[in-house]
Write an enzyme that holds these catalytic residues in place. Structure first.
Site, PDB file in Angstrom:
ATOM      1  N   GLU A 126       0.849  -1.150  -0.111  1.00  0.00           N
ATOM      2  CA  GLU A 126       0.091   0.028   0.168  1.00  0.00           C
ATOM      3  C   GLU A 126       0.904   1.315  -0.058  1.00  0.00           C
ATOM      4  O   GLU A 126       0.536   2.456  -0.363  1.00  0.00           O
ATOM      5  CB  GLU A 126      -0.961   0.016   1.284  1.00  0.00           C
ATOM      6  CG  GLU A 126      -2.153  -0.838   0.985  1.00  0.00           C
ATOM      7  CD  GLU A 126      -1.781  -2.350   1.603  1.00  0.00           C
ATOM      8  OE1 GLU A 126      -0.460  -2.614   1.860  1.00  0.00           O
ATOM      9  OE2 GLU A 126      -2.588  -3.035   1.890  1.00  0.00           O
ATOM     10  N   PHE A 140     -11.266  -7.029  14.569  1.00  0.00           N
ATOM     11  CA  PHE A 140     -10.360  -7.809  13.592  1.00  0.00           C
ATOM     12  C   PHE A 140      -9.823  -6.575  12.595  1.00  0.00           C
ATOM     13  O   PHE A 140     -10.860  -6.033  12.049  1.00  0.00           O
ATOM     14  CB  PHE A 140     -10.913  -8.762  12.897  1.00  0.00           C
ATOM     15  CG  PHE A 140      -9.751  -9.334  11.648  1.00  0.00           C
ATOM     16  CD1 PHE A 140      -8.476  -9.808  12.199  1.00  0.00           C
ATOM     17  CD2 PHE A 140     -10.091  -9.349  10.390  1.00  0.00           C
ATOM     18  CE1 PHE A 140      -7.561 -10.197  11.058  1.00  0.00           C
ATOM     19  CE2 PHE A 140      -9.136  -9.854   9.519  1.00  0.00           C
ATOM     20  CZ  PHE A 140      -8.002 -10.311   9.826  1.00  0.00           C
ATOM     21  N   GLN A 141      -8.392  -6.188  12.418  1.00  0.00           N
ATOM     22  CA  GLN A 141      -8.135  -5.200  11.566  1.00  0.00           C
ATOM     23  C   GLN A 141      -8.659  -3.776  11.765  1.00  0.00           C
ATOM     24  O   GLN A 141      -9.020  -3.000  10.803  1.00  0.00           O
ATOM     25  CB  GLN A 141      -8.287  -5.594   9.988  1.00  0.00           C
ATOM     26  CG  GLN A 141      -7.324  -6.744   9.765  1.00  0.00           C
ATOM     27  CD  GLN A 141      -7.242  -7.050   8.124  1.00  0.00           C
ATOM     28  OE1 GLN A 141      -8.280  -7.007   7.573  1.00  0.00           O
ATOM     29  NE2 GLN A 141      -6.126  -7.787   7.677  1.00  0.00           N
ATOM     30  N   LYS A 196     -17.297  -0.672   6.631  1.00  0.00           N
ATOM     31  CA  LYS A 196     -17.756  -1.674   5.634  1.00  0.00           C
ATOM     32  C   LYS A 196     -19.272  -1.532   5.540  1.00  0.00           C
ATOM     33  O   LYS A 196     -19.780  -1.761   4.631  1.00  0.00           O
ATOM     34  CB  LYS A 196     -17.384  -2.873   6.051  1.00  0.00           C
ATOM     35  CG  LYS A 196     -17.513  -3.938   5.195  1.00  0.00           C
ATOM     36  CD  LYS A 196     -16.764  -5.426   5.491  1.00  0.00           C
ATOM     37  CE  LYS A 196     -17.066  -6.270   4.343  1.00  0.00           C
ATOM     38  NZ  LYS A 196     -16.126  -7.468   4.689  1.00  0.00           N
ATOM     39  N   MET A 238      24.616   7.937   1.793  1.00  0.00           N
ATOM     40  CA  MET A 238      24.660   9.189   2.349  1.00  0.00           C
ATOM     41  C   MET A 238      24.745   9.105   3.867  1.00  0.00           C
ATOM     42  O   MET A 238      25.376  10.113   4.437  1.00  0.00           O
ATOM     43  CB  MET A 238      22.964   9.945   2.204  1.00  0.00           C
ATOM     44  CG  MET A 238      23.001  11.197   2.687  1.00  0.00           C
ATOM     45  SD  MET A 238      24.053  12.227   1.879  1.00  0.00           S
ATOM     46  CE  MET A 238      23.163  13.042   0.599  1.00  0.00           C
TER      47      MET A 238
HETATM   48  C1  LIG Z   1      12.576   5.304   5.027  1.00  0.00           C
HETATM   49  C2  LIG Z   1      13.887   5.919   5.402  1.00  0.00           C
HETATM   50  N1  LIG Z   1      14.829   5.210   6.479  1.00  0.00           N
HETATM   51  C3  LIG Z   1      15.972   5.635   6.538  1.00  0.00           C
HETATM   52  C4  LIG Z   1      16.432   7.126   5.941  1.00  0.00           C
HETATM   53  C5  LIG Z   1      17.634   7.472   6.288  1.00  0.00           C
HETATM   54  N2  LIG Z   1      18.566   7.773   4.995  1.00  0.00           N
HETATM   55  C6  LIG Z   1      18.847   8.688   4.542  1.00  0.00           C
HETATM   56  S1  LIG Z   1      19.847   8.357   2.939  1.00  0.00           S
HETATM   57  C7  LIG Z   1      19.906   6.871   3.483  1.00  0.00           C
HETATM   58  C8  LIG Z   1      20.802   6.003   2.516  1.00  0.00           C
HETATM   59  C9  LIG Z   1      20.283   5.657   1.310  1.00  0.00           C
HETATM   60  O1  LIG Z   1      21.087   4.717   0.691  1.00  0.00           O
HETATM   61  P1  LIG Z   1      20.827   4.284  -0.924  1.00  0.00           P
HETATM   62  O2  LIG Z   1      19.431   4.163  -1.271  1.00  0.00           O
HETATM   63  O3  LIG Z   1      21.795   3.210  -1.077  1.00  0.00           O
HETATM   64  O4  LIG Z   1      21.195   5.659  -1.653  1.00  0.00           O
HETATM   65  P2  LIG Z   1      22.874   6.455  -1.390  1.00  0.00           P
HETATM   66  O5  LIG Z   1      22.763   7.420  -0.496  1.00  0.00           O
HETATM   67  O6  LIG Z   1      23.984   5.267  -1.502  1.00  0.00           O
HETATM   68  O7  LIG Z   1      22.738   6.956  -2.841  1.00  0.00           O
HETATM   69  C10 LIG Z   1      19.314   6.598   4.548  1.00  0.00           C
HETATM   70  C11 LIG Z   1      19.274   5.285   5.258  1.00  0.00           C
HETATM   71  C12 LIG Z   1      15.266   7.560   4.994  1.00  0.00           C
HETATM   72  N3  LIG Z   1      15.573   8.652   4.432  1.00  0.00           N
HETATM   73  N4  LIG Z   1      14.287   6.962   4.629  1.00  0.00           N
END
Ligand SMILES: Cc1ncc(C[n+]2csc(CCOP(=O)(O)OP(=O)(O)O)c2C)c(N)n1
Lengths: 563, 87
Positions: free
Chosen positions: A61, A123-124, A173, A477
């Protein structure tokens, strides 16, 4: 008997609340909805076959909400997502929050436990109305099927009016199953009064601009939301005021126009940040002084007076005092402004010199793929119809820094929420919204795993998105921040046990190939461009690559770090 | 300093939760609250005494944020001594 009644009499579908829901969506002109069925929403799914709606079955979703969000950004219409109660509804939450943070018009429809069971831990049963209160523009629980037409008319009007946002409609529902007279009467719709800017305030703003020696135009996501890009372009050309964009406004001005200095903020260009730092007047249009854009707020545009133009009065002086403010239709305000800017020639020349001096460089050493250069090449090859749907991380910032954008909403990104997992569903939402666009998903090896199941959706509907997966086998990052600000204490960022992503894509029935040599980039770009269906390009890049320049947290934008 | 804020709103399902939630989230502490009996068919109103949780919070911004909630018809605020919580 009216034509509608005659049609209703011949139509075998039962006249229920759910039928009114489908009817209401059709009346709103909805053509595509994204969703996933389950117990409490089954009456609505029962009413879908035979309707004019195309339903896209996602595999989670969250993806329904993200796809509806991208659909809305690209079409300018309201995106619609549907889920069942409980886990279906809670799975929508991240997508609803995303639409709220980025002011995207969306209607989220959730099934709910039958009315008499509400509050019994049935439920749900989840109080999705309560869960989403902080992240919706408005929400409804429909208690009486007779209210369905008016609630939906109101929900759509609210989602798209003023500052747009998500509206939740929770549908028990029994309400969906209730027998109703059909078709329902056309609900009343509020009339919209045209906005006219106040001539005195316009004159005062023109006087302030005429007095300024070093003005900067700082524009944000409010511009594309208001459909004000033509007005912005005309104002920019009329006045010649150097301009900087936020992440969400990229493409509102074509990125190659002289005088446009690029994105400001944490990963902005040095030319943009230094122009803001040195300006004596900041004309903020549809932007909200977000911390990623301003850096340390008290040192942001430290010598500047501020004119703030926004569609939302609540943004005026929220974070930075506005010396002059205009809240209303951004388009009308920009069209009305015609200041004298003859005295800014020296300033324009200085900004232009800085743009050349601090232009991005692509002469990276080595023979591996340099992601910024690859992304630049892709966007140039794709041309004016290029749309990038991004995930979150280094790759997202490289897209923002290096790609060529010709149109607003061409950089689809989870700007306010920063939600990994946005890219793939946003990509197919955008491709369905505009089949003439060249839609690329740019994702990371961390992000793609957050909604990788959606490759099945892409395959099922044969949606021609091109996925560029920049694989640094790291949460890049986070790794970059640990390197720079946590003394290289690398903690839980290693993804070197990733699957073979090309194999994964192929197992979903999607064409895929791997790219790891710089010399092969032209052929890879060509293949992406000429493949008619969906395709994934798995790009192996150097794990130590960082995003530059960078404003360290808590610092002013003038204190950018370079490698 | 405490600010008294009065809000007129349509008494729809969840309206009070929505208003109080917004006020708390936007950085204000509710120190007292007075909600007269509501007439479902008409506009409802409530009065609250609020204290900003830090010096950066402006009541004018909160006022504008409350106004954009669907169903709110008017908002008035003024500096005031904290009122007693409704019993
Ligand atoms: C749902 C979610 N969880 C954690 C983060 C924290 N976060 C920001 S950038 C990042 C790393 C992203 O890694 P990747 O997709 O491999 O991209 P890269 O930075 O290597 O290009 C994380 C964990 C986030 N922004 N969103």
């Amino acid at each position: 008997m009216t034509a509608a009644h005659a049609h209703a009499a011949n139509d075998p579908r039962p006249a229920t609340g759910a039928r009114l829901v489908v009817d209401a969506l059709e009346r709103e002109g909805v053509s595509v909805v994204f969703g996933y069925p389950g117990g409490a929403i089954m009456p609505v799914y029962d009413a879908l076959p035979g309707s004019k709606l195309t339903h896209i079955l996602v595999r989670h979703e969250q993806a329904a909400a993200f796809a509806a969000d991208a659909w809305a950004r690209v079409t300018g219409e309201v995106g619609v997502c549907i889920a069942t109660s409980g886990p279906g509804a809670t799975n929508l939450v991240t997508g609803i929050a995303n639409a709220f943070m980025d002011s995207v018009p969306m209607v989220a429809i959730t099934g709910q436990t039958a009315s008499h069971l509400l509050g019994t831990d049935a439920f749900q049963e989840t109080d999705i109305f309560g869960v989403t209160l902080p992240i919706v523009k408005h929400s409804f629980i429909i208690r009486d099927a007779a209210d369905i037409p008016t609630v939906f008319a109101e929900a759509f009007a609210l989602a798209r009016s003023g500052r747009p946002g998500p509206v939740l409609v929770d549908l028990p529902k029994d309400v969906a199953q209730a027998s109703v007279p059909f078709p329902a009467a056309e609900p009343d719709r509020a009339s919209v009064h045209p906005f006219r800017p106040d001539p005195e305030t316009i004159s005062a703003a023109e006087a302030m601009i005429a007095q300024a020696k070093k003005p900067v135009l700082y524009f944000g996501g409010g511009v594309p939301i208001a459909g004000a890009e033509e007005a912005l372009r005309a104002f920019f050309q009329r006045t010649g005021i150097p301009a900087v964009a936020t992440l969400k406004a990229l493409g509102a001005l074509p990125t190659w126009w002289p005088g446009y200095l690029g994105m400001l903020g944490m990963h902005g260009t040095r030319a943009a940040n230094m122009a803001v730092d040195g300006c004596d007047l900041l004309i903020c249009v549809g932007a909200r002084f977000d911390d990623r854009a301003t850096g340390r707020l008290d040192s942001f545009a430290p010598r500047a007076k501020v004119i703030h133009i926004d569609g939302d009065p609540a943004e005026i002086s929220k974070l930075r005092h506005a010396d002059l403010a205009m809240a209303g239709d951004i388009r009308a305000i920009l069209d009305a402004l015609d200041p004298d800017t003859v005295g800014i020639g020296d300033w324009r020349a200085e900004c232009a010199r800085n743009a050349v001096r601090w232009a991005m460089r692509y002469d990276a050493p080595g023979s591996g793929v340099y992601a910024p250069a690859l992304l630049k090449a892709i966007s140039e090859a794709a041309g004016d119809d290029f749309i990038a749907a991004c995930d979150v991380g280094q790759h997202q910032m490289w897209v923002a820094q290096h790609c060529r954008f010709a149109r607003p909403q061409a950089h689809l990104t989870s700007g306010g929420l920063g939600a990994m997992g946005y890219g793939v569903p946003a990509g197919f939402g955008a491709a369905l919204a505009d089949p003439s666009a060249k839609v690329f998903v740019v994702t990371g090896d961390g992000s793609i795993m957050m909604n990788i199941q959606e490759l099945a959706t892409i395959r099922r509907y044969r949606i021609p998105v091109k996925i560029v997966l920049l694989d640094n086998s790291q949460l890049g990052m986070v790794r970059q921040w640990q390197e720079l600000f946590y003394a290289e204490n690398f903690s839980e960022v290693d993804l070197s046990d990733n699957p073979d992503f090309a194999e994964v894509a192929r197992s979903f029935g999607i064409e895929a190939f791997t790219l790891d040599r710089r010399a092969d980039v032209p052929a890879a770009v060509e293949r992406l461009m000429t493949t008619s269906g969906p395709i994934l390009c798995h790009v192996r890049i150097d794990p130590r690559e960082n995003v530059w320049p960078l404003v360290p947290p808590g610092k002013s934008n003038a204190e950018m770090m370079e490698p | 300093m405490t600010t008294r804020i009065e809000i007129d709103f349509a008494p729809a399902e969840g309206a009070i939760l929505r208003l109080v939630g917004l006020i708390e989230r936007r950085g204000f502490e509710v120190v007292a609250m007075d909600v007269p009996p509501m007439d479902r068919a008409r506009s409802a109103s409530m009065a609250l005494s609020l204290r900003a949780r830090d010096a950066t919070r402006r009541i004018e911004t909160l006022d504008a944020q409350i106004r954009r909630i669907h169903g709110v018809s008017d908002v008035r605020h003024r500096a005031a001594p904290a009122m007693e919580a409704a019993s």
